[in-house]
Design a protein around this motif. Structure first.
Motif, mmCIF file in Angstrom:
data_model
loop_
_atom_site.group_PDB
_atom_site.id
_atom_site.type_symbol
_atom_site.label_atom_id
_atom_site.label_comp_id
_atom_site.label_asym_id
_atom_site.label_seq_id
_atom_site.Cartn_x
_atom_site.Cartn_y
_atom_site.Cartn_z
ATOM 1 N N MET A 1 0.726 -1.489 -0.158
ATOM 2 C CA MET A 1 0.455 0.579 0.166
ATOM 3 C C MET A 1 1.237 1.074 -0.219
ATOM 4 O O MET A 1 1.527 1.152 0.777
ATOM 5 N N THR A 2 0.043 2.398 -0.240
ATOM 6 C CA THR A 2 1.016 3.264 -1.167
ATOM 7 C C THR A 2 0.618 4.802 -0.923
ATOM 8 O O THR A 2 -0.162 4.554 -1.871
ATOM 9 N N ILE A 3 0.849 5.966 -0.587
ATOM 10 C CA ILE A 3 -0.141 6.932 -0.495
ATOM 11 C C ILE A 3 0.949 7.386 -1.085
ATOM 12 O O ILE A 3 2.099 8.369 -0.966
ATOM 13 N N LEU A 4 0.092 8.450 -2.090
ATOM 14 C CA LEU A 4 0.881 8.398 -4.077
ATOM 15 C C LEU A 4 0.902 9.991 -3.552
ATOM 16 O O LEU A 4 1.595 10.772 -4.097
ATOM 17 N N TYR A 5 -0.454 10.639 -3.061
ATOM 18 C CA TYR A 5 -1.326 11.964 -3.442
ATOM 19 C C TYR A 5 -1.572 12.491 -2.167
ATOM 20 O O TYR A 5 -2.118 11.786 -1.545
ATOM 21 N N ALA A 6 -1.358 13.910 -1.395
ATOM 22 C CA ALA A 6 -2.094 14.503 -0.660
ATOM 23 C C ALA A 6 -2.496 16.081 -0.816
ATOM 24 O O ALA A 6 -1.334 16.288 -1.029
ATOM 25 N N LEU A 7 -3.007 16.122 0.364
ATOM 26 C CA LEU A 7 -3.214 17.928 -0.374
ATOM 27 C C LEU A 7 -4.113 18.398 1.511
ATOM 28 O O LEU A 7 -4.789 17.396 1.703
ATOM 29 N N VAL A 8 -4.591 19.560 1.165
ATOM 30 C CA VAL A 8 -4.933 19.674 1.933
ATOM 31 C C VAL A 8 -5.652 20.893 1.839
ATOM 32 O O VAL A 8 -5.276 22.002 1.287
ATOM 33 N N ALA A 9 -7.477 21.586 2.102
ATOM 34 C CA ALA A 9 -8.286 22.136 1.235
ATOM 35 C C ALA A 9 -8.931 22.500 1.975
ATOM 36 O O ALA A 9 -9.422 21.994 3.243
ATOM 37 N N ARG A 10 -9.972 23.828 1.478
ATOM 38 C CA ARG A 10 -10.918 24.397 2.447
ATOM 39 C C ARG A 10 -11.898 24.382 1.612
ATOM 40 O O ARG A 10 -11.219 25.501 1.016
ATOM 41 N N GLY A 11 -12.979 23.880 1.673
ATOM 42 C CA GLY A 11 -13.731 23.645 0.142
ATOM 43 C C GLY A 11 -13.613 23.332 -0.808
ATOM 44 O O GLY A 11 -12.163 21.874 -0.604
ATOM 45 N N LYS A 12 -13.205 24.124 -2.294
ATOM 46 C CA LYS A 12 -12.278 23.738 -3.188
ATOM 47 C C LYS A 12 -10.625 24.336 -3.253
ATOM 48 O O LYS A 12 -10.346 23.689 -3.877
ATOM 49 N N THR A 13 -10.866 25.640 -2.194
ATOM 50 C CA THR A 13 -9.939 26.359 -2.036
ATOM 51 C C THR A 13 -8.723 25.061 -1.742
ATOM 52 O O THR A 13 -8.511 24.828 -0.885
ATOM 53 N N VAL A 14 -7.413 24.794 -2.490
ATOM 54 C CA VAL A 14 -6.530 24.309 -2.428
ATOM 55 C C VAL A 14 -5.264 24.830 -0.892
ATOM 56 O O VAL A 14 -4.638 25.844 -2.188
ATOM 57 N N LEU A 15 -4.770 24.091 0.185
ATOM 58 C CA LEU A 15 -3.910 25.472 0.575
ATOM 59 C C LEU A 15 -2.481 24.546 0.793
ATOM 60 O O LEU A 15 -1.835 25.480 0.449
ATOM 61 N N ALA A 16 -2.124 23.545 0.328
ATOM 62 C CA ALA A 16 -1.453 22.209 0.586
ATOM 63 C C ALA A 16 -1.293 21.140 -0.590
ATOM 64 O O ALA A 16 -2.587 20.940 0.018
ATOM 65 N N GLU A 17 0.116 21.234 -1.234
ATOM 66 C CA GLU A 17 -0.403 19.485 -1.816
ATOM 67 C C GLU A 17 1.108 19.191 -1.862
ATOM 68 O O GLU A 17 1.487 19.987 -1.968
ATOM 69 N N TYR A 18 0.979 17.522 -1.568
ATOM 70 C CA TYR A 18 1.834 17.342 -2.652
ATOM 71 C C TYR A 18 1.857 16.127 -3.275
ATOM 72 O O TYR A 18 1.082 14.518 -2.433
ATOM 73 N N THR A 19 2.508 15.940 -4.196
ATOM 74 C CA THR A 19 2.058 14.582 -4.630
ATOM 75 C C THR A 19 3.502 13.810 -5.085
ATOM 76 O O THR A 19 4.475 14.703 -4.946
ATOM 77 N N PHE A 20 3.459 12.404 -4.346
ATOM 78 C CA PHE A 20 4.354 11.494 -4.526
ATOM 79 C C PHE A 20 5.134 11.224 -6.113
ATOM 80 O O PHE A 20 6.657 10.610 -6.880
ATOM 81 N N THR A 21 4.133 11.280 -6.672
ATOM 82 C CA THR A 21 4.079 10.689 -8.466
ATOM 83 C C THR A 21 3.728 11.907 -9.398
ATOM 84 O O THR A 21 2.273 12.325 -8.427
ATOM 85 N N SER A 22 4.055 11.588 -10.853
ATOM 86 C CA SER A 22 3.048 12.460 -12.099
ATOM 87 C C SER A 22 1.519 11.885 -12.206
ATOM 88 O O SER A 22 1.430 10.465 -12.458
ATOM 89 N N GLY A 23 0.707 12.593 -12.636
ATOM 90 C CA GLY A 23 -0.201 12.051 -13.078
ATOM 91 C C GLY A 23 -1.795 12.991 -12.923
ATOM 92 O O GLY A 23 -1.099 13.915 -12.737
ATOM 93 N N ASN A 24 -2.593 12.852 -12.889
ATOM 94 C CA ASN A 24 -4.122 13.443 -12.659
ATOM 95 C C ASN A 24 -4.980 13.613 -11.772
ATOM 96 O O ASN A 24 -5.103 14.201 -12.168
ATOM 97 N N PHE A 25 -3.577 13.473 -10.627
ATOM 98 C CA PHE A 25 -4.110 13.524 -9.403
ATOM 99 C C PHE A 25 -4.864 14.512 -8.792
ATOM 100 O O PHE A 25 -5.988 14.848 -8.861
ATOM 101 N N PRO A 26 -4.140 15.991 -9.156
ATOM 102 C CA PRO A 26 -4.360 17.398 -9.410
ATOM 103 C C PRO A 26 -6.270 17.590 -10.124
ATOM 104 O O PRO A 26 -6.978 18.100 -9.289
#
Length: 189
Positions: free
Chosen positions: A1-26
């Motif tokens: 099991m691998t966590i690949l992407y994470a974000l913190v948002a307020r509603g639809k406004t993304v405050l912080a994000e990090y991706t471990f790999t490339s992709g269309n995750f955002p």
């Protein structure tokens, strides 16, 4: 099991994000953020071969994406950890921050925590289970050895009883022989 992407948002406004790999995750997460209610709680969405787990608390969404559909404990442990660190670092500023305002600083924190939760040390429950299995196997081996020892003791007891019986018979026959020899000597005189 691998966590690949994470974000913190307020509603639809993304405050912080990090991706471990490339992709269309955002792109996918922006669509998911539009579907998430402001109700506090935990949920998971499945998209293709990935699962998006999120926690909503105080109108802030903590989300991560994993590649394993079966496990939920580690991703939600990661999200609880990120939530605690985010609240401790930014507190109420998250309610008024602009988009990506915390991404640079908190992205490093998410990266560090992703590395930890993707490693072997994060799943302490599995480690404890493995240790319990090891202990169980050792106990089974010990019980088998005790049973084998018990069987050997039973054999030894049987042999001891047989030897005692033979010793008793030997004693009886030797007494009879002694008496017979005595009477033979008496007759010779």
């Amino acid at each position: 099991m691998t966590i690949l992407y994470a974000l913190v948002a307020r509603g639809k406004t993304v405050l912080a994000e990090y991706t471990f790999t490339s992709g269309n995750f955002p792109t996918i997460t922006r669509v998911l953020l539009g579907k998430i209610d402001d109700k506090e709680g935990k949920m998971s969405y499945v998209y293709d071969a990935h699962v998006f787990h999120y926690i909503v608390e105080n109108h802030i969404i903590y989300m991560c994406m994993c590649d394993d559909m079966d496990k939920r404990r580690i991703p939600f442990g990661f999200l609880d950890d990120i939530k605690g660190r985010f609240k401790a670092t930014y507190g109420e500023r998250a309610q008024t921050a602009i988009a990506f305002a915390m991404s640079e600083d908190f992205g490093r924190t998410m990266h560090k925590q992703m590395d930890f939760y993707n490693g072997a040390g994060a799943d302490s429950f599995s480690q404890v289970n493995t240790k319990l299995d090891d202990v169980k196997n050792i106990m089974v081996q010990n019980i088998e050895q005790v049973l084998e020892r018990g069987e050997k003791l039973d054999l030894l007891v049987d042999k001891t009883e047989k030897l005692q019986s033979q010793a008793f018979q030997f004693e009886q026959s030797s007494k009879e022989l002694k008496i017979a020899m005595f009477w033979r000597r008496v007759k010779m005189y």
